[in-house]
Design a protein around this motif. Sequence first.
Motif, PDB file in Angstrom:
ATOM      1  N   GLY A 194       0.836  -1.187   0.000  1.00  0.00           N
ATOM      2  CA  GLY A 194       0.000   0.000   0.000  1.00  0.00           C
ATOM      3  C   GLY A 194       0.872   1.239   0.000  1.00  0.00           C
ATOM      4  O   GLY A 194       2.089   1.177  -0.158  1.00  0.00           O
ATOM      5  N   ARG A 210      -5.946  -3.338  -7.169  1.00  0.00           N
ATOM      6  CA  ARG A 210      -6.557  -4.016  -6.035  1.00  0.00           C
ATOM      7  C   ARG A 210      -7.151  -5.370  -6.427  1.00  0.00           C
ATOM      8  O   ARG A 210      -7.368  -6.221  -5.572  1.00  0.00           O
ATOM      9  N   ARG A 220      -3.506  -5.971  -0.219  1.00  0.00           N
ATOM     10  CA  ARG A 220      -2.626  -4.835   0.020  1.00  0.00           C
ATOM     11  C   ARG A 220      -2.000  -4.992   1.398  1.00  0.00           C
ATOM     12  O   ARG A 220      -2.698  -5.078   2.405  1.00  0.00           O
ATOM     13  N   SER A 241       5.756  -6.574  -6.130  1.00  0.00           N
ATOM     14  CA  SER A 241       5.263  -5.284  -6.612  1.00  0.00           C
ATOM     15  C   SER A 241       5.442  -5.134  -8.108  1.00  0.00           C
ATOM     16  O   SER A 241       6.513  -5.464  -8.642  1.00  0.00           O
TER      17      SER A 241
END
Length: 302
Positions: A194, A210, A220, A241
């Motif tokens: 996040g 999301r 997240r 990521s």
Amino acid sequence: MERQELETFLTLAEELHFGRTAERLLLSQARVSQTVKKLERKIGAPLFERTSRVVRMSPLGRQLYEDVAPLHAQLEAAVARAKDTARGVEGELNVGFLGSGAGSLTAPVLATFRERCPGSEVTMRETQFHDPLGPLRRGEIDVLFTCLPVTEPDLTVGPVVINEPRVLALPLGHPLATRASVSLEELAGETFFGVTNGAPAYWWDFHVPRRTPSGREIHRGQAVAGFQELMTLVATGQGISPMVASVERYYARPDVVFVPLRDVPCAEVALIWRTAGTNARSEAFIRAVSDTVAANGGPAAY
């Protein structure tokens, strides 16, 4: 409306605190209060609602702020541009960048600008995920290379300098680390990261979605503030990521693997600036960026 009345009104509207307003304007609180009351008498109605604990804008005050603030910003920018024009473009230009910035076009952009404006000094300043647009808005930097999308009414999006595919950063030893490519659909159940509240939600959702294309949730996890922090968290197995492909070139490390991501749009990096905040130096830099992109045949590709 006198200049001091205008500046006092705008500052109080931003701070909603007489003490902080007085500190910013180098005035006494009594002077701030007197100036506001004088302006309210001119207007004919209260601009602020005051209690012993809270200062709020009245509906009329909010309307006046929304009408006057952009005009004041444009006036200040016009005066700054006039001063810059009068003394030429000499001086310091602060250029912000997020991640790898303009990538392979950074050097030719700077070379073009320095050739055209030899009296100007360029300072490069890195911005962070937790507040990617704040330094630009606060005037700490004059222009910014950052990832799109940026849809902010007070900021102008200029030339796109990079258009590149995205990759997935994984810790060494992750089950997906040996794959030739990975689909976003396969990442349901994985933990992404996040971000703190400084980044626009739409910006972060574009780069770190999301949900998968079919609607399956992507978790997240921990919020990150900066790029090096993100890389360390990936390397230590605390999550994965999406990133732009050039990260592998500029920030490679032995404990992080980069795998191409399928079925996601390419990432674009563009130059942006405050719509009402350009001056002779920043406008010269914007032209240098546009001309460099054109000479390159378009945005750089990884």
